[in-house]
Design a protein around this motif. Sequence first.
Motif, short mmCIF file in Angstrom:
data_model
loop_
_atom_site.label_atom_id
_atom_site.label_comp_id
_atom_site.label_asym_id
_atom_site.label_seq_id
_atom_site.Cartn_x
_atom_site.Cartn_y
_atom_site.Cartn_z
N THR A 1 0.84 -1.20 0.00
CA THR A 1 0.00 0.00 0.00
C THR A 1 0.88 1.24 0.00
O THR A 1 1.60 1.49 0.97
CB THR A 1 -0.92 0.02 1.23
N PRO A 2 0.86 2.02 -1.09
CA PRO A 2 1.71 3.22 -1.14
C PRO A 2 1.13 4.34 -0.29
O PRO A 2 -0.09 4.43 -0.11
CB PRO A 2 1.68 3.58 -2.63
N ASN A 3 1.99 5.20 0.22
CA ASN A 3 1.49 6.39 0.90
C ASN A 3 1.21 7.49 -0.12
O ASN A 3 1.48 7.32 -1.32
CB ASN A 3 2.45 6.85 2.00
N ALA A 4 0.69 8.60 0.34
CA ALA A 4 0.27 9.67 -0.57
C ALA A 4 1.45 10.23 -1.36
O ALA A 4 1.31 10.58 -2.54
CB ALA A 4 -0.42 10.77 0.22
N VAL A 5 2.61 10.32 -0.73
CA VAL A 5 3.79 10.85 -1.42
C VAL A 5 4.19 9.92 -2.55
O VAL A 5 4.50 10.36 -3.66
CB VAL A 5 4.95 11.04 -0.43
N ALA A 6 4.18 8.60 -2.30
CA ALA A 6 4.54 7.64 -3.33
C ALA A 6 3.56 7.70 -4.49
O ALA A 6 3.96 7.67 -5.67
CB ALA A 6 4.59 6.23 -2.75
#
Length: 306
Positions: free
Chosen positions: A234-239
Amino acid sequence: MIQSGETFSGTFPFAPHFTEARGFRMHYVDEGPRDGEVVLCLHGEPTWGYLFRHLITSLSATHRVVVPDHMGFGKSETPADRSYWLQDHIDNIEAFVLALDLTGITLVMHDFGGPTGMGLAARHPDRIRRIISVNGPTSFGQADAVDRLVANASVSPWFQWILKAEGEGILESVLGQLGYNILSTLKLNGFENNEIITDSFIHAYAAPFARPADCLAAIGWAKGFATQAHRFETPNAVAVSTIRGKPAMALWGDADRTLHAEHFLPLFSELFPAAPIHLLPGAGHYSFEDSPEAINRLISQFLRET
């Protein structure tokens, strides 16, 4: 595990390299200029770096082409005491990339190389320069990714067989003999160009699975789907923001019976709405085998233009 120097009658003439960054012997090809842009090719089930042999030859004059074999596949070791879920393969590729300190990476992803590569991108978005999906799902936090996987399974002979075999308790015993039934397994997944079937071709894909103990990774990938043991990163918002801004391209064999374009290309388009998509007429799931010339041309052009 294949002998390190095996070339399969000269069809895979690349020098073997190895790392033990994750505690097992992981094989990789590393061809081209050391200062060239990095193209990292990630295979899926039940293939290995051999799938990319034509692309390696095509790009290595100008690019550094790095092609690892996932744990339990190709010339890499198959440790008996490890699990072979998606998250394990992501951990392995992350350690591999950090050990070689690869940056400015163009990801070329096929089959489960897709979610593996996107897992790497989620953890290290700044190391990624471009995304190229070739019949490989680009799951990257989309809410409907699992629903699309389930919908695809209802029309995919391979996934239908996995569920049936797991339910009947024969999945391990059948895939444990993969060295003997490799051609039928590849055909079930789907390639269309029967002219490529030679003794060397069959040997190259069967050799990694000579004994049941060599088949743990192939079993693990199938069983992980049947038992829902795989976990998408699950990527974070920055990724998400970083990766959305990267040049991207999808190539998809339109005769793929394993990963249907209608179910998986929307994942790509949701993430990269302006990115080009090229359907490969008559190419099946193993589109690198069915349409190597077209894929080489499209990838080379994409690299030049971006």
